[in-house]
Design an enzyme around this catalytic site. Structure first.
Site, mmCIF file in Angstrom:
data_model
loop_
_atom_site.group_PDB
_atom_site.id
_atom_site.type_symbol
_atom_site.label_atom_id
_atom_site.label_comp_id
_atom_site.label_asym_id
_atom_site.label_seq_id
_atom_site.Cartn_x
_atom_site.Cartn_y
_atom_site.Cartn_z
ATOM 1 N N ASP A 38 -44.870 43.802 25.917
ATOM 2 C CA ASP A 38 -44.126 44.670 26.833
ATOM 3 C C ASP A 38 -42.767 44.093 27.217
ATOM 4 O O ASP A 38 -42.229 44.387 28.276
ATOM 5 C CB ASP A 38 -44.948 44.944 28.102
ATOM 6 N N HIS A 242 -27.046 29.218 6.084
ATOM 7 C CA HIS A 242 -27.500 29.975 7.248
ATOM 8 C C HIS A 242 -28.592 29.212 7.997
ATOM 9 O O HIS A 242 -29.590 29.796 8.424
ATOM 10 C CB HIS A 242 -27.995 31.362 6.836
ATOM 11 N N ASP A 259 -21.294 26.756 13.404
ATOM 12 C CA ASP A 259 -20.789 28.108 13.137
ATOM 13 C C ASP A 259 -21.292 28.973 14.291
ATOM 14 O O ASP A 259 -22.479 29.303 14.359
ATOM 15 C CB ASP A 259 -21.325 28.599 11.789
ATOM 16 N N ASP A 270 -15.964 34.554 15.337
ATOM 17 C CA ASP A 270 -16.726 33.857 14.297
ATOM 18 C C ASP A 270 -15.950 32.599 13.911
ATOM 19 O O ASP A 270 -14.963 32.684 13.179
ATOM 20 C CB ASP A 270 -16.913 34.793 13.097
ATOM 21 N N HIS A 349 -19.846 30.677 -1.659
ATOM 22 C CA HIS A 349 -19.692 31.919 -0.897
ATOM 23 C C HIS A 349 -18.243 32.390 -0.920
ATOM 24 O O HIS A 349 -17.350 31.703 -1.405
ATOM 25 C CB HIS A 349 -20.177 31.733 0.554
ATOM 26 N N HIS A 353 -14.689 37.675 5.469
ATOM 27 C CA HIS A 353 -15.226 39.029 5.586
ATOM 28 C C HIS A 353 -14.479 39.735 6.708
ATOM 29 O O HIS A 353 -13.828 39.106 7.547
ATOM 30 C CB HIS A 353 -16.730 39.007 5.869
ATOM 31 N N HIS A 360 -20.007 40.903 10.391
ATOM 32 C CA HIS A 360 -19.607 41.344 9.051
ATOM 33 C C HIS A 360 -19.261 42.819 9.204
ATOM 34 O O HIS A 360 -20.102 43.696 9.032
ATOM 35 C CB HIS A 360 -20.732 41.115 8.046
ATOM 36 N N GLU A 383 -12.898 31.248 5.757
ATOM 37 C CA GLU A 383 -13.927 30.224 5.927
ATOM 38 C C GLU A 383 -14.325 29.527 4.623
ATOM 39 O O GLU A 383 -15.475 29.614 4.196
ATOM 40 C CB GLU A 383 -15.170 30.843 6.568
ATOM 41 N N TYR A 387 -20.006 21.988 -0.017
ATOM 42 C CA TYR A 387 -21.376 21.577 0.315
ATOM 43 C C TYR A 387 -21.925 20.771 -0.861
ATOM 44 O O TYR A 387 -22.113 21.323 -1.945
ATOM 45 C CB TYR A 387 -22.255 22.802 0.579
ATOM 46 N N ARG A 405 -17.458 23.229 6.529
ATOM 47 C CA ARG A 405 -16.853 24.557 6.525
ATOM 48 C C ARG A 405 -15.869 24.622 7.693
ATOM 49 O O ARG A 405 -16.130 24.072 8.767
ATOM 50 C CB ARG A 405 -17.911 25.662 6.664
ATOM 51 N N GLU A 407 -13.633 27.617 9.690
ATOM 52 C CA GLU A 407 -13.500 29.071 9.764
ATOM 53 C C GLU A 407 -12.692 29.483 10.986
ATOM 54 O O GLU A 407 -12.924 29.003 12.093
ATOM 55 C CB GLU A 407 -14.885 29.712 9.845
#
Length: 439
Positions: A38, A242, A259, A270, A349, A353, A360, A383, A387, A405, A407
């Site tokens: 609930d 991710h 990130d 972002d 990658h 975006h 996104h 970004e 890696y 990274r 970004e």
């Protein structure tokens, strides 16, 4: 700092101006989602619905009827209910939606089965995003089929469905001055959170403790929720694109890849930054970091009107491939390595975006099989990353487990672009100075 009622009205008018004569657009809002038993997840309005209304309650449906004599903007929403409001909070109700959100007519959503078929009947075309709201799809088809069943008695069912996304998402791609101001504020709040994480980080902390500091900074400046699940990856966790577990202990010598961005007035920021837990980059970390930063700056340099969407990505591929060859992680001629996509072992990658109400964000990247040309008002991330997987036995051990990274968020201007997230350091010298000062 908000988008005004007048701007929401202009958006609706613009959408209706693109619709065919004698048509209707139907845009359902979001519904509450159960988290467990609930309890519900925090409510987040459907982005298309919010873009056209600014209305932030669940179980609402917007109807646009160009040329309707009694008003073109009709809303169905929850009715006022003192007992429910005592438990769950104030509702606008139909009167509030007309008074505060510009609806010409508004009705309790419980009456939609009785009223909406009458609005559909006689319209030639329905603009609707079929397939995105499965339950509502069924209701809509039931209403249309009920009208079709009465065709012999003179009822006029809609004869054509048109995808609303094609028109609405192209509108959303171009950010107004007000949207850009809101997005800049989201970027400023998020930048402050990254600075806070750099200042407080110490070996021995846990990733979730840094995440808590970031969320605190968001909420403390009016952005209660993150725009997406924050990534706080220490050491080899930074090589997982991710990674959201955020549960490992931070060790001396680790790089921390964060990130994270807030949502402010519905709009997302972002940002990614990578920094050393100890406050000092190792030689290997610094060399890879500088390549990523060089790639990001090269990409930002080509974000301007007239250049196409993929040019920033191409720049990052070129700079990263050249850098990996220079350090010996790739071997061969740069042009051949790019053609064979050898860089994808380290950079798998895209460089960015679209960004807006969704992280996104909506909008086509190609038009007629050609990369879309950049125009003022488009907002995007930049970004690039490198890696080096812990299991990559093709490189020397000293490089393995390093994930980096960088970004930022940018908006295209008339002669270039503006970085909305410049408030957080990103050069090696700036990061080390900030962390040394905080120690």
């Amino acid at each position: 700092m908000k988008v005004t009622k007048q701007e929401f009205a202009r958006r609706r008018s613009k959408l209706m101006s693109m619709m065919e004569p004698n048509s209707i657009a139907i845009i359902p809002g979001a519904v509450e989602k159960t988290r467990s038993r609930d309890t519900e997840y925090p409510f987040r309005q459907d982005s298309d619905f919010y873009y056209l209304s600014g209305f932030n309650e669940p179980d609402a449906v917007m109807v646009l009827l160009p040329g309707r004599e009694h008003g073109e903007y009709v809303m169905f929403c929850r009715d006022r209910d003192p007992a429910m409001e005592l438990w769950h909070g104030y509702r606008q109700g139909p009167e509030g939606v007309c008074k505060n959100f510009g609806a010409d007519d508004a009705f309790p959503v419980g009456d939609i089965d009785d009223i909406l078929p009458g609005l559909l009947e006689g319209r030639d075309r329905v603009y609707y995003a079929m397939g995105r709201h499965a339950d509502f799809d069924q209701h809509l088809m039931q209403w249309v089929n009920a009208i079709r069943a009465k065709a012999r008695t003179g009822a006029h069912p809609p004869g054509e469905f048109i995808d609303l996304d094609h028109f609405l998402h192209d509108m959303r791609l171009y950010k107004s001055a007000a949207e850009q101001r809101v997005m800049k504020r989201a970027g400023e709040i998020s930048a402050g959170a990254h600075v806070r994480a750099m200042q407080i980080c110490k070996p021995g902390m846990y990733e979730y403790q840094l995440e808590a500091e970031i969320l605190h900074e968001f909420a403390n400046h009016g952005a209660r929720f993150p725009a997406y699940n924050s990534i706080v990856g220490a050491g080899a966790n930074g090589c997982v694109l991710h990674y959201v577990e955020n549960e490992s202990q931070i060790r001396d010598g680790d790089l921390i890849l964060i990130d994270a961005g807030c949502e402010f007035e519905g709009y997302a920021a972002d940002i990614t930054r990578t920094f050393p837990a100890s406050g000092r980059f190792s030689d290997e970390q610094r060399q890879l970091y500088d390549i990523v930063l060089e790639a990001q700056l090269a990409a930002i340099e080509v974000i301007k009107p007239g250049n196409h969407w993929n040019q920033p990505h191409d720049e990052t591929v070129r700079v990263i491939t050249e850098g990996l060859v220079r350090l010996g992680l790739l071997k061969g001629k740069v042009s051949d390595l790019i053609e064979k996509e050898a860089y994808r072992d380290f950079y798998m990658h895209r460089a960015g975006h679209w960004l807006g109400l969704d992280v996104h964000d909506v909008g086509d990247y190609k038009v007629g099989d050609e990369w879309r040309l950049l125009e003022p008002g488009m907002a995007m991330t930049v970004e690039p990353g490198i890696y080096v997987a812990p299991s990559n036995d093709k490189v020397e051990e000293r490089w393995r487990g390093i994930g980096i990274r960088i970004e930022d968020d940018v908006v295209v201007t008339k002669d270039g672009c503006e970085v909305l997230t410049a408030g957080v350091p990103k050069t090696v010298a700036e990061i080390e100075a900030l962390m040394t000062e905080a120690a």
